[in-house]
Enzyme design. Structure first.
Site, mmCIF file in Angstrom:
data_model
loop_
_atom_site.group_PDB
_atom_site.id
_atom_site.type_symbol
_atom_site.label_atom_id
_atom_site.label_comp_id
_atom_site.label_asym_id
_atom_site.label_seq_id
_atom_site.Cartn_x
_atom_site.Cartn_y
_atom_site.Cartn_z
ATOM 1 N N GLU A 84 0.902 -1.153 0.000
ATOM 2 C CA GLU A 84 0.000 0.000 0.000
ATOM 3 C C GLU A 84 0.938 1.199 0.000
ATOM 4 O OE1 GLU A 84 -3.225 0.273 -0.227
ATOM 5 O OE2 GLU A 84 -3.602 -1.885 -0.235
ATOM 6 N N THR A 125 11.730 3.103 0.772
ATOM 7 C CA THR A 125 11.513 4.518 0.442
ATOM 8 C C THR A 125 12.386 5.428 1.309
ATOM 9 O OG1 THR A 125 9.874 6.284 0.664
ATOM 10 C CG2 THR A 125 9.497 4.362 1.997
ATOM 11 N N ASP A 126 12.675 6.616 0.792
ATOM 12 C CA ASP A 126 13.413 7.600 1.603
ATOM 13 C C ASP A 126 12.554 8.120 2.759
ATOM 14 O OD1 ASP A 126 11.632 9.150 0.130
ATOM 15 O OD2 ASP A 126 13.153 10.507 -0.705
ATOM 16 N N GLU A 127 11.252 7.833 2.705
ATOM 17 C CA GLU A 127 10.373 8.339 3.776
ATOM 18 C C GLU A 127 10.687 7.686 5.123
ATOM 19 O OE1 GLU A 127 6.261 9.030 2.889
ATOM 20 O OE2 GLU A 127 6.650 9.080 0.748
ATOM 21 N N TYR A 153 2.179 5.116 6.669
ATOM 22 C CA TYR A 153 2.847 4.497 5.501
ATOM 23 C C TYR A 153 4.344 4.331 5.758
ATOM 24 C CZ TYR A 153 5.354 4.372 1.043
ATOM 25 O OH TYR A 153 6.236 4.054 0.036
ATOM 26 N N LYS A 157 6.715 0.910 6.166
ATOM 27 C CA LYS A 157 7.866 0.592 5.311
ATOM 28 C C LYS A 157 9.135 0.438 6.160
ATOM 29 C CE LYS A 157 7.945 0.416 1.339
ATOM 30 N NZ LYS A 157 7.704 -0.723 0.411
ATOM 31 N N ASN A 183 9.302 8.677 -7.272
ATOM 32 C CA ASN A 183 9.392 8.292 -8.675
ATOM 33 C C ASN A 183 8.330 9.000 -9.493
ATOM 34 O OD1 ASN A 183 10.623 4.967 -9.118
ATOM 35 N ND2 ASN A 183 10.965 6.221 -7.312
#
Ligand code: NAD
Length: 328
Positions: A84, A125-127, A153, A157, A183
């Site tokens: 997700e 992810t960089d998050e 989110y 991750k 992206n």
């Protein structure tokens, strides 16, 4: 080489499948995707007839189903894109993010342990690094930046990343992790900033921009991302994390203005809306490690990539039109 690509009916996964079948025509690629709102089988039409490609509809949370697939296919590698992926949806309903992004990853790694693989690659992810201030442009995320998440989110991750590292350390599972910036490119679901703004601008509808549009993202053209993952699969070191970023920082407002300019639409379409809760200010990736160790560099800069992306959406109005009708 038989590679399982999960989430391959989504944005990056589908681009990765096209890239791999093109670069390695001798490889077999199996796509496992649950076809959630974000998955679209129409996207994979160009490869459906390819003898080296198989699509399987299924859920990475379904242990029995996943184990049966591993038993049948004897995979050499797994690349896990299935997730997700939309921050706003995770704020509305975090539960499914934890189930798919964390528990689904665990199921896949358990199957890898049971049946043996050369590499499990986690697309992250960089998050997971939280955010950076707007007024310190010299700061960037490296692989050693601490994990500090802002949204359900990114927390899901980050949790998955920690689990992947734990499976490597405890069970010796051969893993790699990549953490990329935002992206953009063909086949992105039109809930995300760039395709959303392109489709709204084309329809001459209001373009909703969070806060003052000051939040900065580091834009990575999807094909550059796919090439980086291919390199990591073949040359990356077991247990390592690689940051992937385009050195293409833009504020959201700059991105939206560029799109309007390219489409020759007025800036009066921009509407500022209430900011996202917990909205990360700035992401910026330092890709020195992947550049030095694997020789990867981004090849498509934002000014070129945004033109290619807009052209793709103009040429493929039917693709996103069908999605908007059916799923948004
Ligand atoms: P996407 O939302 O476009 O696609 C996700 C795909 O996963 C969909 O096809 C969906 O059907 C599938 N899926 C969801 N739940 C599933 C489940 N339980 N079982 C099987 N399949 C399932 O996402 P994306 O933008 O292509 O992102 C792919 C990966 O890259 C994600 O892991 C995301 O966290 C990561 N990522 C994306 C970006 C970005 O800018 N898009 C940036 C950094 C990292």
């Amino acid at each position: 080489m038989n590679i399982l690509v999960t989430g391959g009916a989504g944005f990056i996964g589908s681009n990765f499948i096209f890239y791999m079948l093109d670069q390695h025509p001798e490889y077999r690629i199996v796509c496992l995707d649950a076809l959630t709102y974000a998955g679209n089988l129409e996207t994979l039409e160009p490869v459906m007839e390819n003898d080296n490609f198989r699509f399987v509809k299924g859920d990475i949370r379904d242990r029995e189903f996943v184990f049966d697939l591993f038993e049948e296919e004897n995979f050499d590698m797994v690349v896990n894109f299935a997730a997700e992926s939309h921050v706003d949806r995770s704020i509305e309903d975090p539960g499914v993010f934890l189930e798919t992004n964390i528990m689904g990853t665990q199921v896949l790694m358990d199957a890898c342990r049971e049946y043996g693989i050369e590499r499990f690659h986690q697309v992250s992810t960089d998050e997971v690094y939280g955010d950076l201030p707007l007024d310190k442009p010299e700061l960037m995320f490296t692989e050693d930046t601490s994990i500090t998440t802002s949204s359900p989110y990114s927390a899901s991750k980050a949790s998955a990343d920690l689990l992947v590292e734990a499976y490597n350390r405890t069970f010796g599972l051969p893993v790699t992790i990549s953490r990329c910036s935002n992206n953009y490119g063909p086949y992105q679901f039109p809930e995300k900033l760039i395709p959303l703004m392109i489709s709204k601008a084309l329809a001459e509808e209001k373009l909703p921009v969070y806060g003052k549009g000051e939040n900065v993202r580091d834009w990575l053209y999807v094909e550059d991302h796919c090439r980086a993952i291919d390199l990591i699969l073949h040359e990356g070191q077991d247990g390592e994390v690689y940051n992937i970023g385009g050195h293409n920082e833009r504020s959201n407002l700059e991105v939206v203005k560029t799109i309007l300019d390219e489409l020759d639409k007025p800036e009066s379409l921009i509407t500022f809306v209430e900011d996202r809760a917990g909205h990360d200010l700035r992401y910026a990736i330092d890709p020195t490690k992947i550049s030095n160790e694997l020789g990867w560099e981004p090849t498509i800069l934002f000014d070129e990539g945004i033109k290619k992306t807009i052209k793709w959406y103009l040429d493929n109005k039917e693709w996103y039109g069908n999605i908007e009708d059916n799923k948004l």
